[in-house]
Design a protein around this motif. Sequence first.
Motif, short mmCIF file in Angstrom:
data_model
loop_
_atom_site.label_atom_id
_atom_site.label_comp_id
_atom_site.label_asym_id
_atom_site.label_seq_id
_atom_site.Cartn_x
_atom_site.Cartn_y
_atom_site.Cartn_z
N MET A 198 14.86 25.78 17.43
CA MET A 198 15.48 26.13 18.72
C MET A 198 14.60 27.05 19.57
SD MET A 198 18.05 25.09 20.38
CE MET A 198 19.10 23.71 20.05
N ASN A 254 12.96 16.68 21.09
CA ASN A 254 13.91 16.60 19.98
C ASN A 254 15.23 15.94 20.40
OD1 ASN A 254 14.45 17.04 17.25
ND2 ASN A 254 15.64 18.88 17.69
N ILE A 255 15.15 15.08 21.40
CA ILE A 255 16.35 14.34 21.81
C ILE A 255 16.50 13.10 20.94
CG2 ILE A 255 17.30 12.93 23.71
CD1 ILE A 255 16.28 15.14 25.61
N ILE A 256 15.39 12.50 20.56
CA ILE A 256 15.42 11.44 19.56
C ILE A 256 14.48 11.81 18.42
CG2 ILE A 256 16.13 9.57 21.11
CD1 ILE A 256 13.24 8.66 21.24
N GLU A 257 14.77 11.26 17.26
CA GLU A 257 14.02 11.65 16.07
C GLU A 257 12.87 10.67 15.81
OE1 GLU A 257 15.28 12.80 11.58
OE2 GLU A 257 16.84 12.76 13.10
N LYS A 265 10.85 12.18 24.80
CA LYS A 265 12.16 12.46 24.18
C LYS A 265 11.99 12.94 22.74
CE LYS A 265 15.18 9.32 26.72
NZ LYS A 265 15.98 8.08 26.56
N GLU A 277 21.13 8.35 19.32
CA GLU A 277 19.89 8.36 20.13
C GLU A 277 20.29 8.22 21.59
OE1 GLU A 277 16.56 6.33 18.52
OE2 GLU A 277 16.73 7.99 17.11
N VAL A 278 20.10 9.26 22.34
CA VAL A 278 20.56 9.22 23.74
C VAL A 278 19.39 8.99 24.69
CG1 VAL A 278 22.55 10.66 23.32
CG2 VAL A 278 20.42 11.75 23.95
N LYS A 324 7.77 5.81 16.52
CA LYS A 324 9.21 5.59 16.69
C LYS A 324 9.46 4.09 16.59
CE LYS A 324 13.44 6.38 17.39
NZ LYS A 324 14.24 7.17 16.44
N HIS A 381 12.98 25.37 22.45
CA HIS A 381 13.79 25.09 23.64
C HIS A 381 13.88 26.28 24.60
CE1 HIS A 381 15.58 21.15 22.33
NE2 HIS A 381 14.85 21.54 21.31
N ARG A 412 22.90 23.34 21.51
CA ARG A 412 23.07 22.41 20.40
C ARG A 412 23.97 21.26 20.85
NH1 ARG A 412 19.62 23.69 16.17
NH2 ARG A 412 19.50 25.92 15.95
N ARG A 413 23.77 20.13 20.20
CA ARG A 413 24.58 18.97 20.59
C ARG A 413 26.08 19.23 20.40
NH1 ARG A 413 21.98 13.10 19.85
NH2 ARG A 413 19.95 13.59 20.68
N CYS A 424 17.58 19.90 26.51
CA CYS A 424 16.24 20.48 26.32
C CYS A 424 16.29 22.00 26.46
CB CYS A 424 15.23 19.86 27.29
SG CYS A 424 15.46 20.35 28.98
N LYS A 425 17.46 22.52 26.82
CA LYS A 425 17.66 23.98 26.85
C LYS A 425 18.17 24.40 25.46
CE LYS A 425 17.56 24.22 31.63
NZ LYS A 425 16.63 23.10 31.84
N PRO A 426 18.30 25.69 25.21
CA PRO A 426 18.78 26.08 23.87
C PRO A 426 20.26 25.78 23.70
CG PRO A 426 17.88 27.96 25.08
CD PRO A 426 17.95 26.85 26.03
#
Lengths: 355, 263
Positions: free
Chosen positions: A117, A98-101, A94, B262-263, A53, A120, B92-93, B88-90
């Motif tokens: 998905m 899959n919160i950041i790529e 993260k 990017e959070v 990253k 998750h 979508r943003r 992190c749960k199913p």
Amino acid sequence: MCVTFSTTVHLRAPNSLPLVFGLSQRDDRYNHAAIPLGGLRLGAAISIKNLTKTYTLRSGVKSNAVDGIDLEVQEGEIFGFLGPNGAGKTTTIKMLLNIIEPTSGEATIFGHELDDMTVHKIISYLPEKPYYYEHMTGMEILRFYASLFSIKDEEKCEGLLKKVNLYNDREKPIAQYSKGMQQRIGLAQSLLNDPKLLFLDEPTGGLDPIAHKEIRDLILQFRDEGKTVFISSHELSDVERICDRVAIIKKGKIAAQGKLEDLLQGGRIEVTASDVSESVASTFRSSLSDGIVSWNGGRLIVDVPDSVDQNSIIDTIRSSGGLIQSIIPRRKRLEDLFVETVSDDRPVQNVGGAS
Amino acid sequence: MNAIVSIARTTFAEAIRRKVLFIIFLIGVTFLAVAPGLNVLSARQERTVLVGFTLGVIQLTSALIAIVLTVYLIPNEIERRTIYTILCKPVRRWQFFVGKYLGAVTALGVMMAAMTVLLIIVFALQQGTRDPAQLAPLAKGPLMFFFQMSLLAAVAMCLSAMVQPILNFFLTGGIYLVGTLFGTIFETFQENRGVHPVTKAISQLVMSILPNFGKFNVQNPLINPNQQIGNESMYYIGTALYGVVYIIILLLIGILVFERKEV
């Protein structure tokens, strides 16, 4: 979802009884190997290859928060992910969530791509010091998170509250929960989907000793249930007690990884003697390159790796008229490994292999 | 859908408990409650003063609530790390984004509804009437304000995916001011031959990009019953649709940015 089962037989720790009998007599002061499902070792829960990253700083300079790491976490094990602040632990987690790529590299969870998905539905994450909506009660928090999985099972929520010992406080607002209780409600919400893999970021950080132990016991319980746990923590004594394998990340690179028993090989021995002349201390200083020798008014302390011949040290002291006071063997601790790994400029090492 | 509803419900519950919003709401309610006493300040008709003032209070209070509520919605979730336990749960943003918006708009709607009820009570008491034919039309103003504020909240949501809350506060506030006042300025520019063509072109561009918040201001016919909107129902429906289309566009832009954030 497709999980490949390998048939590698994993040897059972001697002080652990088979789970098939519904018994688990273990002392959590010691590290235990992962033994899910009657001793069969399963496939990789997490597989990371050359994951990187890169961030571009305001000055335009590119900086690798995570720099080409390779990791493999086996199903059913408790894996400790260690490193100093800013080493890249949370960035790695993260990316896995899959919160950041990632900028480059590959990673899969139970064989699935990270943006799938399906992943998750079988993983869970407890971040460091999370905030839960304070107006909600413990029960409402669980109902909220359960609804994200379309779970409408009151009994399940109540069961989890009992499991984390919060059932009697279920109608209290979160605002009235102590730190330890908030951490426990966090663990309860992370178990709602009965995850196969849990990511725990500093799960025992800032807790008092009682709460600390409660969380640690719960994590051990997860392993008994066959879950894979990926822990990022600074609490090295906890990691040493509960983890099967660890990796230490330093400046974005894996500096050490492997089984704890392999990484912690090589303890030290401390020999203390009295009535020793300073010339003997000087002899030891020049002959023991890995030793720490201190002398003060006839009292000598020699601290050497356990691979050094102790008899010759004892003989030398005795022949010079010195008196041996004590010989104390010291097991290498994770803290020692951590300090020596992150404080020097050692290159990447792989002790015990990636899996 | 479950996720959106759950997130919206939680956001609503959080919003109505936020002290800063409650204080803004309370100030608005206080002004509404003392409004009948203001007629002594004006020689104009009691009714005109009362309706004009109370609608102004509702508009200003709602605008403040909409901005303050929305600019912190996403940043707070990131700062407190709650977003990680949800994403992190199913989920979508886009579901998270839409859920947060719907929760905020619901909270806004409830607060505006409460102020509207108070407006009607104050009006009924001062005018000594219980005639629904006289009282019900008063709700038209706040109803259109609701669409206006939902649009304002969408502007703030969209920007919250791009900029920091403080900057967002001023940007959204600025867009609201320009969007409310610019319609009149634009018309003046277009009608006045002395205005330079470049100025006209720039004003045309601004009008095309910014939502015209002025469209939702329907106070005049309410303050002065002699003034009426031709084909009133069509105007209200058309304006509401204009708002909804703009909201959808803004949310889509916000989601596109938030998906890559990017959070």
